[in-house]
Design a protein around this motif. Structure first.
Motif, mmCIF file in Angstrom:
data_model
loop_
_atom_site.group_PDB
_atom_site.id
_atom_site.type_symbol
_atom_site.label_atom_id
_atom_site.label_comp_id
_atom_site.label_asym_id
_atom_site.label_seq_id
_atom_site.Cartn_x
_atom_site.Cartn_y
_atom_site.Cartn_z
ATOM 1 N N TRP A 28 11.075 15.313 7.124
ATOM 2 C CA TRP A 28 9.667 15.082 6.789
ATOM 3 C C TRP A 28 9.469 13.724 6.125
ATOM 4 C CZ3 TRP A 28 5.131 16.635 8.217
ATOM 5 C CH2 TRP A 28 4.993 17.878 8.842
ATOM 6 N N GLY A 29 10.466 13.286 5.369
ATOM 7 C CA GLY A 29 10.389 11.954 4.779
ATOM 8 C C GLY A 29 10.338 10.872 5.831
ATOM 9 N N ALA A 30 10.997 11.109 6.984
ATOM 10 C CA ALA A 30 10.936 10.149 8.081
ATOM 11 C C ALA A 30 9.539 10.106 8.675
ATOM 12 C CB ALA A 30 11.954 10.519 9.156
ATOM 13 N N LEU A 31 8.936 11.280 8.910
ATOM 14 C CA LEU A 31 7.586 11.325 9.465
ATOM 15 C C LEU A 31 6.593 10.604 8.561
ATOM 16 C CD1 LEU A 31 7.508 14.983 10.821
ATOM 17 C CD2 LEU A 31 7.433 12.881 12.170
ATOM 18 N N THR A 32 6.779 10.734 7.265
ATOM 19 C CA THR A 32 5.906 10.030 6.325
ATOM 20 C C THR A 32 6.166 8.528 6.371
ATOM 21 O OG1 THR A 32 5.960 11.974 4.885
ATOM 22 C CG2 THR A 32 5.147 9.930 3.927
ATOM 23 N N THR A 33 7.421 8.142 6.485
ATOM 24 C CA THR A 33 7.772 6.724 6.525
ATOM 25 C C THR A 33 7.116 6.011 7.699
ATOM 26 O OG1 THR A 33 9.867 7.109 5.382
ATOM 27 C CG2 THR A 33 9.717 5.108 6.710
ATOM 28 N N TYR A 34 6.983 6.692 8.831
ATOM 29 C CA TYR A 34 6.391 6.051 10.011
ATOM 30 C C TYR A 34 4.946 5.605 9.797
ATOM 31 C CZ TYR A 34 10.479 7.627 12.627
ATOM 32 O OH TYR A 34 11.770 7.825 13.066
ATOM 33 N N VAL A 35 4.266 6.191 8.813
ATOM 34 C CA VAL A 35 2.881 5.781 8.559
ATOM 35 C C VAL A 35 2.708 5.105 7.201
ATOM 36 C CG1 VAL A 35 1.806 7.440 10.115
ATOM 37 C CG2 VAL A 35 2.310 8.129 7.758
ATOM 38 N N ALA A 36 3.796 4.905 6.463
ATOM 39 C CA ALA A 36 3.699 4.261 5.148
ATOM 40 C C ALA A 36 4.557 3.017 5.038
ATOM 41 C CB ALA A 36 4.096 5.252 4.043
ATOM 42 N N ALA A 37 5.344 2.717 6.067
ATOM 43 C CA ALA A 37 6.362 1.663 5.972
ATOM 44 C C ALA A 37 5.788 0.277 5.782
ATOM 45 C CB ALA A 37 7.257 1.689 7.209
#
Length: 267
Positions: free
Chosen positions: A89-98
């Motif tokens: 889930w941290g990866a999914l969040t990273t894709y829109v916060a990076a």
């Protein structure tokens, strides 16, 4: 909301986001390595995972998770040298916060474009049964039943001794409200719980290069999903498969994964 987090070191912020069924302790190998490289390494317990609060608004949509990352960046003194690392889930969040960060790393979940292309494959649907189970009223009783979380870990990272990690997870999800919060991510994911509308919808990252890592024996998401990941990542990104590792590759192969991450952040 009040967030709890693990932290070590001083310097530019390195924010590390965990997934499910996991906790901030998943980064126990990487945090000290980041600190030795001159980062202030921070691993928050994400919204709803104790000891972080369960959000009063019940929001678990992608926009809420991205808003948390941006708020933590600000509250923790992040600057233009800050980096973001996310698993599951941290990866999914990273894709829109990076894009708020200098460099980013994602593990075990490919970008949504690559994920969607293979998600409806029959074999993958069987692996992802829990996502559909979590849309129903059976979710909480099933997830709390003896052996359920153990079986997910065993299926996703075959051969890995997850006993310590499972104990950390149980601490974070011991209360019914925390378990429902973790399941709430999945209900928001498929729209069973509608978006609250309280958070601006983020755009996919487009300027920050992302290193994507996938375990060659991942039992949660087929490693073949990674083959198209690069085409859905910002320019300058990279994709690597990690041999001898499943879904929790940073725990199974901490030296190799740590080296890949640190070299990427230094480049």
């Amino acid at each position: 909301m009040e967030f709890a987090y693990l932290t070590v070191g001083d310097g530019p912020l390195a924010l590390c986001l965990h997934g499910f069924p996991d906790s901030a302790h998943t980064w126990r190998h990487l945090l000290p390595e980041l600190a030795q490289r001159g980062y202030r390494a921070v691993a928050p317990f994400t919204r709803g995972y104790a000891p972080t609060e369960v959000p009063a608004d019940g929001a678990y949509e992608r926009a809420a998770l991205a808003a948390d990352v941006l708020a933590l960046h600000e509250e923790l003194g992040g600057d233009d040298d800050a980096v973001l690392i996310g698993h599951d889930w941290g990866a999914l969040t990273t894709y829109v916060a990076a894009d708020r960060f200098r460099r980013a790393v994602t593990l075990a979940v490919p970008p949504p474009g690559a994920l969607a292309a293979s998600f409806l494959d029959y074999a993958q649907l069987k692996r992802s049964f829990y996502i559909f189970l979590f849309q129903t009223a059976l979710a909480e009783p099933a997830a709390a039943a003896p052996g359920f979380l153990e079986s997910l870990w065993a299926d996703w990272s075959p051969g890995y001794d997850f006993a310590q990690d499972l104990e950390f997870v149980r601490r974070s999800l011991a209360e019914p409200a925390n378990l429902s919060a973790a399941i709430g991510y999945y209900r928001a994911m498929l729209g069973t719980t509608p978006p609250t509308g309280r958070y601006p919808e983020p755009a996919p990252a487009s300027s920050t290069p992302i290193l994507y890592l996938h375990g060659a024996q991942d039992g949660c998401l087929d490693p073949g999903m990674a083959k198209d990941a690069l085409g859905h990542l910002p320019a300058g990104s990279r994709v690597e498969e990690v041999a001898g590792a499943g879904h929790f590759l940073h725990l199974e192969q901490p030296r190799e994964v740590g080296s890949l991450i640190l070299d990427w952040l230094a480049s």
